[in-house]
Design a protein around this motif. Structure first.
Motif, PDB file in Angstrom:
ATOM      1  N   LYS A 193      -2.676   2.561  -7.721  1.00 58.04           N
ATOM      2  CA  LYS A 193      -3.282   2.356  -6.412  1.00 58.04           C
ATOM      3  C   LYS A 193      -4.797   2.535  -6.419  1.00 58.04           C
ATOM      4  CE  LYS A 193      -1.481   2.985  -2.633  1.00 58.04           C
ATOM      5  NZ  LYS A 193      -1.295   3.775  -1.403  1.00 58.04           N
ATOM      6  N   ASP A 208       0.197   9.431   6.416  1.00 58.74           N
ATOM      7  CA  ASP A 208      -0.111   8.241   5.602  1.00 58.74           C
ATOM      8  C   ASP A 208      -0.095   7.029   6.528  1.00 58.74           C
ATOM      9  OD1 ASP A 208      -0.649   6.626   3.464  1.00 58.74           O
ATOM     10  OD2 ASP A 208       1.379   6.667   2.645  1.00 58.74           O
ATOM     11  N   ILE A 262       0.816  -1.219   0.000  1.00 63.27           N
ATOM     12  CA  ILE A 262       0.000   0.000   0.000  1.00 63.27           C
ATOM     13  C   ILE A 262       0.847   1.265   0.000  1.00 63.27           C
ATOM     14  CG2 ILE A 262      -2.043  -1.047   1.054  1.00 63.27           C
ATOM     15  CD1 ILE A 262      -1.094   0.068   3.770  1.00 63.27           C
ATOM     16  N   LYS A 269      -6.063   5.145   9.085  1.00 65.03           N
ATOM     17  CA  LYS A 269      -7.033   6.196   8.732  1.00 65.03           C
ATOM     18  C   LYS A 269      -7.876   6.620   9.938  1.00 65.03           C
ATOM     19  CE  LYS A 269      -5.015   5.179   5.089  1.00 65.03           C
ATOM     20  NZ  LYS A 269      -3.688   5.830   4.989  1.00 65.03           N
ATOM     21  N   ASP A 324      -2.546  11.304   2.676  1.00 63.91           N
ATOM     22  CA  ASP A 324      -2.882  10.318   1.643  1.00 63.91           C
ATOM     23  C   ASP A 324      -4.238   9.668   1.943  1.00 63.91           C
ATOM     24  OD1 ASP A 324      -2.462   8.734  -0.616  1.00 63.91           O
ATOM     25  OD2 ASP A 324      -1.345   7.189   0.458  1.00 63.91           O
ATOM     26  N   ASN A 325      -4.859   9.162   0.894  1.00 63.74           N
ATOM     27  CA  ASN A 325      -6.033   8.269   1.019  1.00 63.74           C
ATOM     28  C   ASN A 325      -7.289   8.956   1.539  1.00 63.74           C
ATOM     29  OD1 ASN A 325      -3.463   6.318   2.312  1.00 63.74           O
ATOM     30  ND2 ASN A 325      -4.363   5.898   0.317  1.00 63.74           N
TER      31      ASN A 325
END
Ligand code: DHB
Ligand code: MG
Length: 219
Positions: free
Chosen positions: A206, A135, A39, A138, A161-162
């Protein structure tokens, strides 16, 4: 467009613009061999972190979530010889892989891995950092954010990120704990008058996700 196309184009971008470098391949290979999840940021995204660090002349960079060190090598290579990347990692095993990868990439003199849960290691850090990359888990983002702002100066960039999660971030009814963590983070950032923010949606190897780009005006 399909995930396959995004992956093909990510490869095309890397072939066009990013000279092959054995240290990055080896970092991913060793991360995989050690059982780390695949990831890490993509190569194109890593290069973006590198360019960002150079564009702002970053001398001190903080990363929350080292994983195997792939993402950290990119901005670390943007640092001047006396610059510093501090990267926080909850897993001692991941940290060990990352240290090896930093050494092979020639940034061990500039990159320090701090092992422990972010909420335990962040309070001991002193700022300011010029660039902060979040990162990690979460569910923790919303709690890392106040630390990131405390460790900033006016003009620090925080990148997370994400923050799109295949579009699920816009689903208020989502029951996914990662999505809910990101929604909490986005809400906390949006309500914070000390920062100004946008989110860039991304596709690539990704999948479909995004980066929050947060400028700290007043820490
Ligand atoms: C995932 C992707 C990430 O970039 C990350 O930091 C954590 C999880 C994922 O796709 O599950
Ligand atoms: Mg990530």
């Amino acid at each position: 467009m399909s995930h396959e196309t995004w992956t093909t184009v990510d490869r095309y971008i890397a072939d066009q613009f990013i000279p092959h470098d054995e240290a990055f391949d080896a970092a991913l290979k060793d991360s995989d061999a050690a059982g780390l999840p695949a990831i890490a940021v993509s190569t194109a995204q890593g290069k973006w972190l590198h360019l960002l660090a150079r564009a702002i002349g970053a001398r001190r960079i903080l990363e929350i979530g080292t994983l195997g060190g792939f993402s950290g090598i990119w901005p670390a290579r943007a640092l001047p010889p006396d610059g510093r990347l501090i990267t926080l990692e909850i897993s001692a095993k991941h940290a060990e892989v990352a240290r090896r990868n930093f050494a092979r990439a020639g940034v061990a003199d500039r990159a320090e891995v701090v092992v422990g849960p972010g909420l335990e290691t962040l309070p001991a850090l002193a700022g300011p950092f010029d660039l902060i990359f979040i990162d990690a888990d979460k569910q923790g983002y919303a709690d890392y954010f106040p630390h990131a702002v405390r460790l900033s100066r006016p003009g620090t960039l925080i990148v997370a990120d994400n923050v799109v999660r295949n579009g699920a971030v816009a689903d208020a009814a989502s029951t996914d704990e990662m999505v809910k963590g990101i929604q909490r983070f986005n809400a906390v950032v949006a309500a914070d008058r000390r920062v100004t923010t946008t989110v860039l949606q991304t596709v690539g190897a990704k999948g479909y996700d995004g980066f929050a780009v947060i400028l700290v005006e007043r820490p």
